[in-house]
Design an enzyme around this catalytic site. Structure first.
Site, PDB file in Angstrom:
ATOM      1  N   LYS A  58       1.134  -1.415  -0.016  1.00 28.62           N
ATOM      2  CA  LYS A  58       0.171   0.199  -0.067  1.00 28.62           C
ATOM      3  C   LYS A  58       0.950   1.453  -0.510  1.00 28.62           C
ATOM      4  O   LYS A  58       2.086   1.047   0.098  1.00 28.62           O
ATOM      5  CB  LYS A  58      -0.694  -0.011   1.671  1.00 28.62           C
TER       6      LYS A  58
ATOM      7  N   ARG B 242      -9.754   0.926  15.692  1.00 26.41           N
ATOM      8  CA  ARG B 242     -10.106   1.760  13.924  1.00 26.41           C
ATOM      9  C   ARG B 242     -10.985   0.711  13.927  1.00 26.41           C
ATOM     10  O   ARG B 242     -12.654   0.956  13.671  1.00 26.41           O
ATOM     11  CB  ARG B 242      -8.770   0.878  13.431  1.00 26.41           C
TER      12      ARG B 242
ATOM     13  N   TYR C 298      13.796  31.933   5.961  1.00 31.06           N
ATOM     14  CA  TYR C 298      12.831  32.412   6.716  1.00 31.06           C
ATOM     15  C   TYR C 298      12.757  32.512   8.146  1.00 31.06           C
ATOM     16  O   TYR C 298      13.126  31.719   9.233  1.00 31.06           O
ATOM     17  CB  TYR C 298      11.421  32.011   6.455  1.00 31.06           C
TER      18      TYR C 298
ATOM     19  N   MET D  50       9.520  25.697   0.646  1.00 27.75           N
ATOM     20  CA  MET D  50       8.584  24.413   0.246  1.00 27.75           C
ATOM     21  C   MET D  50       9.678  23.516  -0.925  1.00 27.75           C
ATOM     22  O   MET D  50       9.527  22.790  -0.943  1.00 27.75           O
ATOM     23  CB  MET D  50       8.011  25.564  -0.472  1.00 27.75           C
TER      24      MET D  50
END
EC number: 5.1.1.1
Length: 363
Positions: A39, A134, A251, A299
């Site tokens: 998966k 779950r 930043y 980013m």
């Protein structure tokens, strides 16, 4: 020239890890089927190529989260039986010969009606709740499975559950006890589907091996000694800047150079799965040496301190994940720096990185 960001997948390591699991089962004297979990695009390694390898190695089943993942494999020519763990979608199940996991009676009724309408017998696995909180049948699981067995056109091929904290022996034993009681009940009714609960960590418990196991992370090189990580992620230096002492980086100026420094810029950021939480914590490998990530991860870009690296040049290779010489950065290292788990690290790298498959022996 486009930027270089490559996830290199070593299929030799994948073969080694699969073979090691088979050897472990053989040495434990347990006859178990293997359900290889592919998966999330095989944990970021590329489900189609990985599934092809497992098919050649004789895997019994593949496990995916959703039908859409299984359909990709089928359309790529993968013939191995595929178990769909978490989906209610039905069209793909019938069209592509998939094995759905049932986690409540209503779902079983619906699948029974659809199978009857289409005139086919549908193999299914049933999930029972033993402590994960779950998905899975949690109210009277034995009686519910008995009722499902009476529905038309369904064939119960398996019963499964999932460990919620396999590192906790006491809790895991409690889950195994509940699972074993369900198995005993069904055996007394003459029902002998494939029982499976063990994930990668569950392989450590012989009593958890039952009829099949579902390794995931271990196949890709993590979770126990002797397994080899399959993925290396690398890029190249985009720029190198000589900056004076006292220069803030990125930043927010969260890092300020403490001396005249050589700062490298690499074309990788949080959009590529290189987490912002790695800012001022992670390390990468350049010219065989570890160097620190400095400043806030952006980013698309990340800065690294190259001050102590001799003769470094633009376009030099930078290892974000993997091994070169005596140095290695694993998904476990990155997870620790980022405050997450190796699963998230591996699955996050797949987005914008170009994959390359190799067959090389580990040094």
């Amino acid at each position: 020239m486009s930027r270089f960001l490559q996830a290199e997948i070593n299929l030799k390591s994948l073969i080694h890890n699969f073979s090691k699991i088979k050897a472990h089962l053989r040495n434990t004297r347990v006859s178990c089927k293997i359900i290889a979990i592919v998966k999330a695009d095989a944990y970021g390694h590329g489900a189609v190529e990985v599934a092809r390898v497992f098919g050649l190695l004789g895997v019994d089943y593949l496990g995916v989260a959703f039908s859409e993942e299984a359909i990709v494999l089928r359309e790529a020519g993968i013939k191995v039986p595929i178990i769909v763990l978490f989906d209610r979608e039905i069209e793909g199940v019938f069209k592509y010969n998939l094995i759905p996991v049932i986690f409540d009676y209503r779902q079983a009724e619906f699948l029974s009606k659809e199978a009857s309408r289409r005139g086919v017998i549908l193999p299914v696995h049933i999930k029972v709740e033993t402590g994960m909180g779950r998905l899975g049948i949690y109210e009277n699981p034995c009686e519910t499975i008995k009722k499902i067995a009476q529905l038309d056109n369904l064939k119960i091929d398996g019963v499964m559950s999932h460990f919620s904290r396999a590192e906790d022996l006491e809790w895991t034993q409690e889950q195994m006890k509940k699972f074993s009681k369900i198995r005993e009940f069904l055996h007394n009714l003459g029902m002998k589907p494939l029982f499976h609960i063990a994930n990668s960590q569950g392989l450590n418990y012989k009593e958890a091996l039952f009829d099949a196991v579902r390794p995931g992370l271990m196949l890709y090189g993590y979770g126990a000694e002797g397994f080899i990580p399959c993925m290396t992620v690398k890029t190249k230096l985009l720029d190198i800047r000589k900056l004076p002492k006292g220069t803030p980086i990125s930043y927010g100026g969260t890092f300020v150079t403490k001396k005249d420094s050589l700062i490298g810029v690499i074309p990788v950021g949080y959009a590529d799965g290189y987490f912002r939480s790695l800012s001022n914590k992670a390390e990468v490998i350049v010219r065989g040496k570890r160097v620190p990530v400095v400043g806030t991860v952006c980013m698309d870009l990340t800065m690294i301190d190259l001050t102590d690296i001799q003769e470094v040049q633009i376009d030099d290779e930078v290892i974000l994940l993997g091994k070169t010489g005596s140095e290695e950065i694993t998904a476990s290292h990155i997870a620790q720096w980022a405050g997450t788990i190796p699963y998230e690290v591996l699955t996050s790298f797949g987005g914008r990185a170009r994959r390359k498959y190799i067959m090389e022996e580990e040094e």
